[in-house]
Design a protein around this motif. Structure first.
Motif, PDB file in Angstrom:
ATOM      1  N   ALA A 171       5.177   0.598  14.190  1.00 39.38           N
ATOM      2  CA  ALA A 171       5.541   1.401  13.009  1.00 39.38           C
ATOM      3  C   ALA A 171       4.286   1.748  12.209  1.00 39.38           C
ATOM      4  N   TRP A 172       3.360   0.782  12.101  1.00 34.16           N
ATOM      5  CA  TRP A 172       2.101   1.036  11.393  1.00 34.16           C
ATOM      6  C   TRP A 172       1.331   2.166  12.068  1.00 34.16           C
ATOM      7  N   GLN A 173       1.272   2.143  13.399  1.00 31.98           N
ATOM      8  CA  GLN A 173       0.551   3.191  14.129  1.00 31.98           C
ATOM      9  C   GLN A 173       1.099   4.577  13.792  1.00 31.98           C
ATOM     10  N   GLU A 174       2.413   4.679  13.751  1.00 39.19           N
ATOM     11  CA  GLU A 174       3.033   5.972  13.443  1.00 39.19           C
ATOM     12  C   GLU A 174       2.694   6.431  12.031  1.00 39.19           C
ATOM     13  N   LEU A 175       2.826   5.526  11.069  1.00 36.85           N
ATOM     14  CA  LEU A 175       2.499   5.878   9.682  1.00 36.85           C
ATOM     15  C   LEU A 175       1.011   6.170   9.523  1.00 36.85           C
ATOM     16  N   PRO A 216      -3.578  -3.911  14.875  1.00 38.85           N
ATOM     17  CA  PRO A 216      -2.251  -3.364  15.170  1.00 38.85           C
ATOM     18  C   PRO A 216      -2.197  -2.547  16.455  1.00 38.85           C
ATOM     19  N   HIS A 217      -3.312  -1.921  16.820  1.00 38.40           N
ATOM     20  CA  HIS A 217      -3.321  -1.135  18.060  1.00 38.40           C
ATOM     21  C   HIS A 217      -3.135  -2.045  19.276  1.00 38.40           C
ATOM     22  N   GLN A 218      -3.771  -3.193  19.256  1.00 37.90           N
ATOM     23  CA  GLN A 218      -3.631  -4.135  20.356  1.00 37.90           C
ATOM     24  C   GLN A 218      -2.233  -4.765  20.342  1.00 37.90           C
ATOM     25  N   ILE A 219      -1.786  -5.190  19.183  1.00 35.91           N
ATOM     26  CA  ILE A 219      -0.484  -5.862  19.069  1.00 35.91           C
ATOM     27  C   ILE A 219       0.659  -4.924  19.451  1.00 35.91           C
ATOM     28  N   ALA A 220       0.514  -3.645  19.173  1.00 35.65           N
ATOM     29  CA  ALA A 220       1.555  -2.671  19.514  1.00 35.65           C
ATOM     30  C   ALA A 220       1.831  -2.612  21.017  1.00 35.65           C
ATOM     31  N   GLU A 221       0.862  -3.050  21.819  1.00 34.51           N
ATOM     32  CA  GLU A 221       1.005  -3.034  23.277  1.00 34.51           C
ATOM     33  C   GLU A 221       1.645  -4.305  23.823  1.00 34.51           C
ATOM     34  N   LYS A 267      10.243 -13.279  13.713  1.00 35.07           N
ATOM     35  CA  LYS A 267       9.052 -12.873  12.966  1.00 35.07           C
ATOM     36  C   LYS A 267       7.950 -12.399  13.908  1.00 35.07           C
ATOM     37  N   ILE A 268       7.808 -13.030  15.044  1.00 38.61           N
ATOM     38  CA  ILE A 268       6.820 -12.610  16.034  1.00 38.61           C
ATOM     39  C   ILE A 268       7.175 -11.225  16.569  1.00 38.61           C
ATOM     40  N   GLU A 269       8.431 -11.042  16.947  1.00 40.08           N
ATOM     41  CA  GLU A 269       8.869  -9.729  17.440  1.00 40.08           C
ATOM     42  C   GLU A 269       8.728  -8.667  16.359  1.00 40.08           C
ATOM     43  N   ALA A 270       8.992  -9.041  15.103  1.00 42.35           N
ATOM     44  CA  ALA A 270       8.833  -8.093  13.996  1.00 42.35           C
ATOM     45  C   ALA A 270       7.370  -7.676  13.851  1.00 42.35           C
ATOM     46  N   ALA A 271       6.434  -8.591  14.043  1.00 45.45           N
ATOM     47  CA  ALA A 271       5.013  -8.242  13.943  1.00 45.45           C
ATOM     48  C   ALA A 271       4.638  -7.186  14.978  1.00 45.45           C
ATOM     49  N   ALA A 273      10.978   3.504   8.143  1.00 40.41           N
ATOM     50  CA  ALA A 273       9.844   3.825   9.025  1.00 40.41           C
ATOM     51  C   ALA A 273       9.764   2.888  10.226  1.00 40.41           C
ATOM     52  N   GLY A 274      10.694   1.924  10.322  1.00 39.97           N
ATOM     53  CA  GLY A 274      10.756   1.052  11.487  1.00 39.97           C
ATOM     54  C   GLY A 274      10.251  -0.362  11.277  1.00 39.97           C
ATOM     55  N   PHE A 275       9.857  -0.711  10.066  1.00 37.59           N
ATOM     56  CA  PHE A 275       9.351  -2.059   9.793  1.00 37.59           C
ATOM     57  C   PHE A 275      10.486  -3.062   9.658  1.00 37.59           C
ATOM     58  N   LYS A 276      10.166  -4.322   9.945  1.00 33.29           N
ATOM     59  CA  LYS A 276      11.119  -5.418   9.826  1.00 33.29           C
ATOM     60  C   LYS A 276      10.476  -6.538   8.992  1.00 33.29           C
TER      61      LYS A 276
END
Length: 189
Positions: free
Chosen positions: A101-105, A65-70, A91-95, A151-154
């Motif tokens: 959102a995962w990083q924040e949580l 998730p750290h890499q994907i968040a970028e 779905k790709i944009e949601a990931a 929390a920002g998830f889709k």
């Protein structure tokens, strides 16, 4: 050997059922990966995702998730051209959004802690006798879905969320006669 009806006769489905589904997952990153895959499954059969899971892992950097968040638009376009995955822009944009959102949580309280608090750290054991009794969603999955969205998830509606909770062992929905019911129940921390 008795299995849940949904496992059918497909060896891929049976292996997933017998080794993964319903096993309590406590790792934050693995929980996130499964949520993303359940989001990609929306509108499709789970076997489609299982058959493409290794392709997803390769395309999505091992679900880091750290890499994907970028990632940005160039990555979206790269993924949209990848025939090994489900090529759905939303779905790709949601990931990517969900990685952020995962990083924040994760930083705030741990994604694993956030999720497991809904069941007080112990998998629910509904004890269904037949597959027909297993609901597609519950009041709890509706609450989890609502909180994830807040929390920002889709791509985490209550039906997706419930399927994810079952897959990750937050709920043990193996039917009582399934050979995996008792072993999964015994895995609770």
């Amino acid at each position: 050997m008795q299995r849940c009806d949904w496992a059918g006769e497909d060896p891929i489905y049976q292996a997933y059922h017998d080794t993964e589904w319903g096993v309590p997952e406590y790792d934050s990153r693995a929980l996130w990966e499964k949520l993303i895959l359940d989001g990609f499954q929306a509108g499709l059969s789970w076997i489609t995702i299982l058959k493409k899971r290794d392709n997803f892992r390769a395309a999505f950097a091992g679900f880091d998730p750290h890499q994907i968040a970028e990632w940005g638009e160039a990555d979206v376009l790269r993924l949209l051209s990848d025939p090994g995955i489900i090529r759905h822009r939303g779905k790709i944009e949601a990931a990517i959004t969900n990685a952020r959102a995962w990083q924040e949580l994760e930083a705030r309280e741990g994604f694993d802690s956030f999720m497991w608090r809904y069941v007080d750290g112990v998998p629910l054991q509904p004890g269904f006798a037949t597959q027909a009794e297993v609901p597609p969603k519950t009041a709890l999955s509706e609450q989890v879905s609502k909180d994830l969205k807040k929390a920002g998830f889709k791509f985490c509606g209550p039906t997706i969320t419930y399927a994810w909770m079952e897959a990750c062992g937050l709920v043990n929905d193996h039917i009582l006669t399934c050979h995996r019911h008792d072993p999964c129940a015994a895995m609770a921390r």
